[in-house]
Design an enzyme around this catalytic site. Structure first.
Site, PDB file in Angstrom:
ATOM      1  N   ASP A   1     -14.164  -6.299  -4.418  1.00 31.85           N
ATOM      2  CA  ASP A   1     -14.261  -6.427  -2.957  1.00 31.85           C
ATOM      3  C   ASP A   1     -15.636  -6.988  -2.648  1.00 31.85           C
ATOM      4  O   ASP A   1     -16.651  -6.447  -3.108  1.00 31.85           O
ATOM      5  CB  ASP A   1     -14.111  -5.054  -2.276  1.00 31.85           C
ATOM      6  CG  ASP A   1     -12.714  -4.475  -2.463  1.00 31.85           C
ATOM      7  OD1 ASP A   1     -11.771  -5.255  -2.711  1.00 31.85           O
ATOM      8  OD2 ASP A   1     -12.574  -3.241  -2.367  1.00 31.85           O
TER       9      ASP A   1
ATOM     10  N   ASP B   1       0.850  -1.193   0.000  1.00 31.80           N
ATOM     11  CA  ASP B   1       0.000   0.000   0.000  1.00 31.80           C
ATOM     12  C   ASP B   1       0.880   1.236   0.000  1.00 31.80           C
ATOM     13  O   ASP B   1       1.801   1.358   0.798  1.00 31.80           O
ATOM     14  CB  ASP B   1      -0.904   0.015   1.236  1.00 31.80           C
ATOM     15  CG  ASP B   1      -2.044  -0.991   1.117  1.00 31.80           C
ATOM     16  OD1 ASP B   1      -2.316  -1.439  -0.016  1.00 31.80           O
ATOM     17  OD2 ASP B   1      -2.654  -1.318   2.139  1.00 31.80           O
TER      18      ASP B   1
END
Lengths: 251, 192
Positions: free
Chosen positions: A130, A11
């Site tokens: 997701d 990330d």
């Protein structure tokens, strides 16, 4: 034989990796390129970089980072975060990214998948999905998992394949961060229902979890972040473990 | 000087990055004179066959490529365009290799994406490389096995992982993305 892939995910915020890292031999734990180089050395099969800030100003900085990664890394890597248009993709591909991931923007405007695929090839488009169950039905969430949609996960997965996606990155939100294992049921179901590779994501906490998801589903790859960053599992040990379990990986 | 052929395909930059990591200078060019005068030429590519062929023809680069006398390395789409014909949008290709390019039958995931080893291999490109070594592939169309095949790989069926005819070499996999093994193969090409 085609190998199952192990993919660390980094990330990125303002050009630095977020979430702590715990590598003894890392000079600068926040520099994504330094971290990426260690993963490559350890035998990671691909890398994913997700820009979690993803604003217009950051896009240019991200392109600079992608150029540095591309100069130093000799395995394929994917970049994602806030990609809304083909122009966003062009900047990242030109900087040296092999693939990009799209998520919310593809739900909002599914044509984006086709636009990217026709300009840069299907192999370049990874659609991130997701998902978590709501009333016993797996549905798709957007905006970093905050907003539920009316889309059923398997139906959306088939749709993105039809639109030109080359791969699906499937994150089971209930498992993500729990370290209790990948979600076998939805990973298996999506994998059976599409003919493009599926990357399992969310929940990796032990080496057993990787063998479980590879053994019980048709996923092509498994992605994880924190367990690699904190050195709890190192990639060479994981790959040896999987080989012993008769799962084909690249050593 | 190594010349990397510039055309409307992706992934050209990563080939240059890989050469730079090997300490080798290169230029990205579509200038026929620069291509003809280079020590070696790399014909890279990720993309679609018919639009790439059309681009090459419009600029006369198809004729330049087949007339090259120095070692040439085609990569991925570069290899496929060096074949006779590609099923991808019914494309007549450069006809350097005596092989056709076909779509994988849909009995397993397509594209063939990821790391795969070799079934067979021969020739200078694979000096120091073993059959069990993995290289990185991403493609939905495959080159058939023919007399020009120098290495094979198995995915759904055996196909040409690498081809060679006279000074023309090519790989279906991406040496520039195949870690140390890929670097070895690129270095073998550079040392031809």
């Amino acid at each position: 034989m085609l190998k199952r892939r192990i993919i660390p995910c980094l990330d990125i915020k303002d050009g630095r990796t977020v979430k702590g890292v715990n590598f003894v031999n890392l000079r600068d734990a926040g520099d994504p390129v330094e971290l990426a180089k260690i993963y490559v050395k350890q035998g990671a099969d691909e890398l994913v970089f997700l820009d979690i800030t993803a604003t217009v100003e950051n896009r240019k900085a991200l392109a600079g980072l992608v150029e540095r990664i591309a100069a130093e890394i000799n395995i394929p890597f994917t970049v994602g975060g806030g990609i809304d248009t083909v122009d966003d993709v062009a900047i990242l591909i030109k900087a040296g990214a092999d693939k990009v991931t799209v998520n919310s923007s593809a739900v909002k405007r599914p044509g984006l998948i086709t636009e990217i695929a026709s300009q840069f090839g299907n192999q370049c488009v990874v659609v991130a999905i997701d998902t978590k169950p709501v009333d016993d039905e797996w549905i798709v969430f957007v905006n970093g998992g905050r907003t539920p949609t009316a889309l059923r996960t398997v139906i959306w997965a088939r749709k993105v394949e039809e639109l030109g996606a080359g791969e699906i990155l499937l994150t089971s939100m209930n498992n993500d961060g729990t370290r209790l294992g990948f979600s076998i049921d939805i990973t298996g179901e999506v994998s059976r229902n599409v003919n493009i590779p599926v990357i399992a994501s969310g929940g990796a906490g032990s080496m057993e979890h990787f063998s479980e998801v590879f053994f019980n589903t048709g996923c092509s790859a498994a992605l994880a972040a924190s367990i690699f960053h904190f050195g709890e599992i190192n990639i060479p040990d994981l790959k040896k473990y999987l080989m012993n379990k008769k799962i084909n990986v690249r050593l | 000087m190594i010349a990397i052929l510039k055309y409307n395909a992706g992934n050209i930059r990563s080939v240059q990055n890989a050469l730079t990591r090997l300490g080798c200078e290169s230029i990205i060019t579509d200038n026929p004179t620069e291509l003809l005068n280079a020590d070696k030429v790399i014909f890279p590519g990720v993309g679609e066959a018919s639009s790439a062929m059309q681009y090459l023809k419009e600029r006369g680069l198809d004729k330049t490529i087949v007339s090259l006398k120095q070692p040439v390395l085609g990569i991925c789409l570069g290899l496929q365009l060096m074949c006779r014909y590609s099923e991808e949008n019914d494309t007549e290709c450069l006809k350097i290799f005596d092989s056709d390019v076909r779509l994988f039958p849909p009995v397993n995931k397509i594209p063939h994406m990821g790391w795969n080893n070799f079934l067979t291999m021969k020739g200078e490109l694979f000096k120091g490389v073993a059959l069990e070594d993995d290289v990185y592939y991403v493609h939905s169309y495959y080159p058939e096995v023919s007399s020009c095949t120098s290495a094979t790989c198995d995915y759904i069926l055996p196909f040409s992982a690498s081809m060679q005819y006279e000074n023309f070499y090519a790989t279906q996999f991406h040496p520039e993305k195949s870690a140390e093994i890929g670097e070895k193969i690129l270095r073998n090409f550079l040392e031809l």
